[in-house]
Structure formats: structure tokens, C-alpha cells
Design an enzyme around this catalytic site. Structure first.
Site, PDB file in Angstrom:
ATOM      1  CB  SER A  31      43.076  36.743  43.885  1.00 60.67           C
ATOM      2  OG  SER A  31      41.776  36.479  43.920  1.00 60.67           O
TER       3      SER A  31
ATOM      4  CD  GLU B 198      39.745  38.109  48.602  1.00 63.25           C
ATOM      5  OE1 GLU B 198      40.614  38.544  48.415  1.00 63.25           O
ATOM      6  OE2 GLU B 198      38.881  38.463  49.882  1.00 63.25           O
TER       7      GLU B 198
ATOM      8  N   PRO C 233      41.121  43.324  44.261  1.00 62.25           N
ATOM      9  CG  PRO C 233      41.562  44.965  43.767  1.00 62.25           C
ATOM     10  CD  PRO C 233      41.790  44.166  44.716  1.00 62.25           C
TER      11      PRO C 233
ATOM     12  CE  LYS D 112      50.120  42.308  44.164  1.00 62.84           C
ATOM     13  NZ  LYS D 112      48.786  43.335  44.535  1.00 62.84           N
TER      14      LYS D 112
ATOM     15  CB  CYS E 136      50.528  46.916  50.495  1.00 65.20           C
ATOM     16  SG  CYS E 136      48.478  46.593  51.322  1.00 65.20           S
TER      17      CYS E 136
END
Lengths: 180, 493
Positions: free
Chosen positions: B233, B256, B235, B238, B357
Site C-alpha cells: 500500500s 506494507e 505510500p 490508493k 505499473c
């Protein structure tokens, strides 16, 4: 994660009461859900009971945060409110101070509020009272303690300090590493 | 020049020398033709090129390239010209290619030039080049050199987009809504103040967030009072968007693995006023064990970052084949964990959104295809995003599930946002019947064999079709296209 002890709750509530006074009861008795305070690694979290029950399944070394962090206990046992508690303080604040646009940035850099930057202030605010600082658009920027009562401020010169800075939202950037 | 010479010749023509002249002329024409031919072969050109008025393109050989390298590389303009020429030749190979030069030679040259010109390592240049047609690939590489627009997301927990836009305009910021597909995004054109330090930002009214990272959250579409997991998650862009969509109800587990990054994650969550988030720091692969039964899971998997090269250009040189293998392995583990963390009986949800990404296929379609094969109770559903390219259903000889066209790809040169991939999976209840059917078959075979033959021995002829069949199955499982089964004449024992 554990509930607060008697002493700890006393310290926390005393600090909170300085800002929100009797509105403190609204934090405990909420109409929507039951909320509770939990201590995790010297940080105090304010969290709904449902969330808390689910977060129990996260092991202690792996749990970082839950709900809203209100502040932390120092090693000597004193409680310090963090800027993260601002949401609730702003909602229930008894005494408020509004600052002018030209005073916003100085305050966000951690400076005290001087009289020249003072826009408005709640009437009959006593001396050494916890206040929440807003900008003129009613966006909460931080909180502090008044240096003078409302009546006394009238006589002061423009550079005199009105509110002692305690926490501001600029800390999210400045103190990100130490805040959590 | 030639015509001038001819003109002067014509003037001197008389009845006497006409025969000799014409013979000489014939000879000259023949000679010229020969020279032309030689020239053409040397230049590797084509007659058509001159007709089009284009410069003849001289494709260097491998030796020439080596020599060039020794000299310290060609100049930039030369390389740029060569890329364009190669692209043109590859665009219509039959027409423009020099005789005797193969397509692979041109490909080699253009890849060499691209990796040189844009500064990629050879492996990555080839990997990205293969995703697109030649012209599009060059557009893609070109787009990676240009930064994407700065975008922010309005925090609907604190303010409305119109109010925020007004507040920022008052500070002299030039902005505009991103597009019709989002009602919280704003694009910043220019700003006299640092956009990441305005009082509005500190007050949690907006988040600096790339437009592409809105997409997986929109695809996941959480509703209030759900239990949601964000597996990777930091930074927190989202996560806070999820929280805003759920209007601070229900609960979000923001995981994280990197402890250092949980600090900025927690800071962002508090700044944005999200009160329904639990931050924890686990390896995502531990997840159904820690807590399961989620209504929705967002897996924004760790990836090579080939979609965000414009943001972080170190990707160009530091990614090797091994990195891609390790990453896709990790992603496959994570997506199975994500699927297993979902409660299939959830009344409102039961969805997993997988996003990266990255634009490469082995981090995206291959991972989804793997998950679909490993978990028969999972199916792909429409992402609900109204734009973006469809995912590949087959790629370089690998055939994926035909439903993979429901996934969405986003490219920097097409959508002017980071390269991105979004897939939405629906987890359904497991069916027990399929499993028992699979178990029954080998059992039956075993019984038959035992019953039929008393003596134990190997019959290689008999085994051959079985071995072939197994090999075929294996290839199929890996996603290769398998030739149809040959009619095997069963050996009669």
C-alpha cells in the site's frame, strides 16, 4: 495493543479536556459506534471497537497503526498530543483561534501565532487555555495554548505572541519520521 | 549533368559520325547502368526509394557496427536518422528492404540504436520493443523521455473538488479536471507554490497522485462497510482513495512489507483523515494466514516499473532477465495469496484487482493466466474502466485465457499517463466435483493394469503414446500452442 491503565487514561483525558472540555464525553459515547482507546508501543490510538477486534489478529511486531493516533507517552510517563488528533480536537474544540492568510505559512513552519496574524478569537478565552488554530476558511491547521486571555490581547502590540505553538499540520512533512 | 552532356553531344551530331556516336552512346548507357547497379548493391538501396525522393538508407553490417563502437559510437543525429530509416523499412519490408538483407538484420540494428539513443540496456530495449509495432515502440520510447502531467486527487472525506480547485486557483495554481472518467482528479499545469506543501495539502484536502493509480481503485469499486485489503500500500495514495470511497466505514487493512515506508503511509492516512485503516507490516505472501475473509483485495504488485520510466529512469539499465523472473515469481505468489484472502461467500464483493505499473507481459497477462489456471474458482470480469487497451490473449507463441481481453493496459504514449495494467478477478465458491473427477481417473487405470498383467515389465512401444501425451500436456500447461494430436495406432499387445 492493550487498553489504557487508570493512570494512563487520566493523563490522556486531562490533556484532551484542556482542548475540548466537557465534549470529551462525545468521544466515548458515540451514537454511531463504540469507540475505545488502545495503547500500542507507547502510542495511544482511538479506534472503533469493530476495527480493534479485527486488528487483534495482527501480531504486535507487525502492527503499525490502527484508527487514529492521538499521541504518545514519553519515557517519563507524560502524555503528548500529536497533530494526528487534530480532526477530533477541531470537531469538539471549545476555544478557537482563526489566523489571517499571511499568518498561515509562519504557523505551519512551527512558529507561534503573533497578534498581527490573529484574525478572530473565541470570546472570553482564558489564559493558558488549549485552542485549535484555524485559517480563515475554517480549515484546522494545528493547536496551541493561549498566552493571554481574549481581553488582554486587545492591549498588546502586533508582535506579541497570542498562541504558543504546540502542533501544526506542517509536522506531517517535517516530522514524518518521528511522528510514527 | 547527364542530360547536359547528352545535349552537347546532340549538337555535334552530323551524318558522318552518327553511327559511331550512337554506338558510343549505347556503350555509355550500358556503363552507367552497370555503375548504377553496383552503387545500388553497395548502398543496399532500392530503385523505389529514389522514385519516392527519399535518401537511400545504408544499413551497417555487424562488423561496421563493431568498428563504430570502437570509434566511440556514432553521433546522435546519425542514430536518430537510422532509427527512422529502420522503422520505415520495417514498416513495409517488401518495398523498402535492401536485397540480401534480412528482417532480423534491420531489427538488430534498430534495437542497437534504440538502446544507444534512449539509454536502455539491450535486454530491456528488446523486451519493450517486442510489445508494440515498430512505429508505436518508438513513440513509446519517446514518451518515456517526457514527464507525465502532475495530477492530484481530491480527498472527498475533507472537501469537494470544486472548492479545492477554487482554493488552489486563489493561490495562483493553473489546473483543470483530468478527464471525464474521474470526478476527483485535477491536473496541475503550473504552480507558483510547491504543490506538495500548501496549507490545503497539509490539511489533507488532496493527495499528489498519478492519474494511473486512480484506475485500480476505480476498478475495485469498494462500497461502504466492507472489509478490504491493500496488499502493497505505501505510500497510501490508493489506500486513502479506498477509504474515501468507503466514506470512512468498514475496515481497510493496509499492508506494507517495508517498515520504513510504513511511516509515510501512516502519515498520509492520518493527514487524509482516514479512520478506518489498520496499518500492518507483513510480507504479502503471509496473508490469508494473518487474516482472511476480505470482501475485496487490491494487489498493486511490486513490479519492474517499466511503465514509469519517465519517473524513474534507473529502470532503463538496472533490470535484467533475472529481475523479471524473480518479480513475476513473486507476483504469482502474491496473486494466489490475494485470491485466497477473499471471502468467496461475500455478499457485496468477492473481487481481487491486480495492477502493476509495468507494461511487460510476463508481469501482467502471464500472472493472471497463471492465477486462472491455479484457481479454477476464479474468473476474469470487466474492469469497469471505459478506456485503455485490451490485454493480450496471446503473445509470442504463448496462448493465454481468451478472457484476458477483459484486462486493461495503459500506455504513456496513448493515454498520457504512466504505463499501467489492471485486471479484475471475481472469486467464486470452490466446486468440489471437479476435484474428485480428477482423482478418480488414475485410480481406475491403476486397477486395470494390476488386473490385466501379472508380470511386471516395461513395454516401450506401449509407453510411447502415453509419454507423448504427457509431453503435450506439459507444453500446453506452459501456454505453448500444441500441434493437434496425431492419430496413434495403439500397439496391440
Amino acid at each position: 495493543m492493550r487498553p489504557l491503565t487508570e493512570e494512563e487514561s487520566k493523563a490522556v483525558f486531562a490533556k484532551l479536556a484542556n482542548y475540548i472540555g466537557k465534549n470529551l464525553v462525545h468521544l466515548i459515547d458515540r451514537p454511531d459506534d463504540t469507540y475505545c482507546f488502545r495503547l500500542h508501543r507507547d502510542r495511544v490510538f482511538y479506534v472503533s471497537e469493530k476495527s480493534m477486534r479485527l486488528a487483534v489478529s495482527v501480531a504486535r511486531p507487525n502492527l503499525v497503526s490502527l484508527g487514529t493516533c492521538f499521541g504518545k507517552f514519553s519515557k517519563s510517563g507524560k502524555f503528548k498530543l500529536h497533530i494526528t488528533a487534530l480532526d477530533f480536537l477541531a470537531q469538539y474544540a471549545k476555544y478557537k483561534v482563526w489566523i489571517k492568510p499571511n499568518g498561515e505559512m509562519p504557523f505551519l513552519y512551527g512558529n507561534h501565532v503573533v497578534k498581527a496574524h490573529l484574525g478572530r478569537i473565541t470570546e472570553d478565552t482564558p489564559e493558558h487555555q488549549g485552542v485549535v488554530v484555524f485559517n480563515m476558511n475554517d480549515v484546522p491547521l494545528g493547536f496551541g495554548v493561549t498566552a493571554r486571555s481574549t481581553i488582554d490581547t486587545r492591549k498588546l502590540d502586533p508582535t506579541a505572541i497570542i498562541v504558543f505553538h504546540q502542533a501544526d499540520v506542517g509536522e506531517y512533512l517535517r516530522d514524518e519520521d518521528t511522528l510514527f | 549533368m547527364d542530360s547536359d552532356a547528352e545535349d552537347s553531344d546532340e549538337e555535334k551530331i552530323t551524318g558522318k559520325n552518327i553511327e559511331a556516336k550512337s554506338r558510343a552512346l549505347d556503350r555509355k548507357v550500358a556503363l552507367e547502368a552497370e555503375i548504377d547497379k553496383e552503387e545500388m548493391q553497395r548502398a543496399g538501396g532500392h530503385a523505389d526509394e529514389e522514385d519516392d525522393g527519399l535518401v537511400m538508407f545504408d544499413l551497417p553490417t555487424a562488423e561496421e557496427r563493431e568498428e563504430e563502437k570502437k570509434k566511440g559510437g556514432p553521433d546522435v543525429q546519425e542514430v536518430q536518422r537510422r532509427i527512422q530509416e529502420c522503422a520505415r523499412v520495417l514498416g513495409d519490408f517488401k518495398r523498402y528492404a535492401a536485397k540480401g538483407r534480412s528482417r532480423s538484420e534491420y531489427l538488430e540494428q534498430i534495437l542497437y540504436d534504440i538502446s544507444n539513443y534512449y539509454g536502455y540496456n539491450d535486454f530491456l530495449a528488446e523486451k519493450l520493443f517486442q510489445l508494440f509495432s515498430v512505429d508505436e515502440a518508438i513513440e513509446f520510447f519517446e514518451a518515456n523521455e517526457v514527464p507525465r502531467p502532475v495530477t492530484i486527487r481530491t480527498n472527498t472525506l475533507r472537501t469537494r473538488r470544486r472548492d479545492l480547485a477554487q482554493a488552489l486557483i486563489n493561490r495562483g495554481v493553473n489546473l483543470e479536471p483530468i478527464g471525464k472518467w474521474t470526478n476527483v482528479g485535477l491536473q496541475i499545469f503550473e504552480s507558483p507554490v510547491p504543490i506538495g506543501a500548501t496549507p490545503e495539502y497539509l490539511g489533507g484536502q488532496y493527495m499528489l497522485q498519478a492519474a494511473s493509480s486512480f484506475l485500480p481503485v476505480i476498478a475495485l469499486g469498494p462500497v461502504p462497510n466492507e472489509r478490504v485489503l491493500d496488499m502493497a500500500s505505501a505510500p497510501g495514495g490508493k489506500t486513502t482513495y479506498l477509504s474515501a470511497l468507503m466514506q470512512n466505514t468498514g475496515i481497510i487493512f493496509a499492508n506494507e512489507i517495508n517498515k520504513a515506508r510504513t511511516k509515510s503511509l501512516t502519515a498520509n492516512i492520518h493527514r487524509m483523515g482516514c479512520k478506518n485503516v489498520v496499518v500492518c507490516s507483513y510480507d504479502g505472501r503471509e496473508f490469508p494466514k494473518v487474516i482472511g475473509g476480505f470482501d475485496r483485495v487490491l494487489l498493486d504488485a511490486p513490479c519492474s516499473g517499466t511503465g514509469v520510466i519517465s519517473k524513474d529512469s534507473s529502470v532503463k539499465i538496472n533490470k535484467s532477465e533475472r529481475d523479471f523472473m524473480l518479480l513475476s515469481h513473486l507476483q504469482k505468489q502474491l496473486i494466489l495469496c490475494a485470491i485466497d484472502s477473499v471471502d468467496p461467500a461475500s455478499a457485496t464483493g468477492g473481487y481481487v484487482v491486480y495492477s502493476t505499473c509495468s507494461v511487460t507481459v510476463d508481469e501482467n497477462e502471464a500472472v493472471i493466466d497463471y492465477a486462472l489456471r491455479k484457481r479454477p474458482n476464479v474468473k476474469l470480469v470487466d474492469t469497469g474502466l471505459e478506456f485503455g487497451r485490451e490485454g493480450f490473449t496471446s503473445y509470442r507463441g504463448k496462448i493465454f485465457d481468451p478472457k484476458l481481453n477483459l484486462t486493461r493496459r495503459f500506455y504513456p504514449h496513448v493515454h498520457n499517463m504512466d504505463g499501467f495494467f489492471v485486471a479484475k478477478l471475481k472469486v467464486e465458491k470452490r466446486k468440489k466435483q471437479q476435484k474428485t473427477a480428477g482423482k478418480d481417473e488414475p485410480m481406475l487405470n491403476g486397477i486395470e493394469e494390476e488386473g490385466a498383467e501379472g508380470e511386471v515389465g516395461f513395454d516401450s512401444d506401449e509407453d510411447k503414446p502415453i509419454i507423448q501425451d504427457a509431453k503435450r500436456k506439459q507444453l500446453k500447461a506452459k501456454g505453448y500452442r500444441v500441434p493437434p494430436r496425431k492419430p496413434v495406432v495403439a500397439p496391440v499387445a
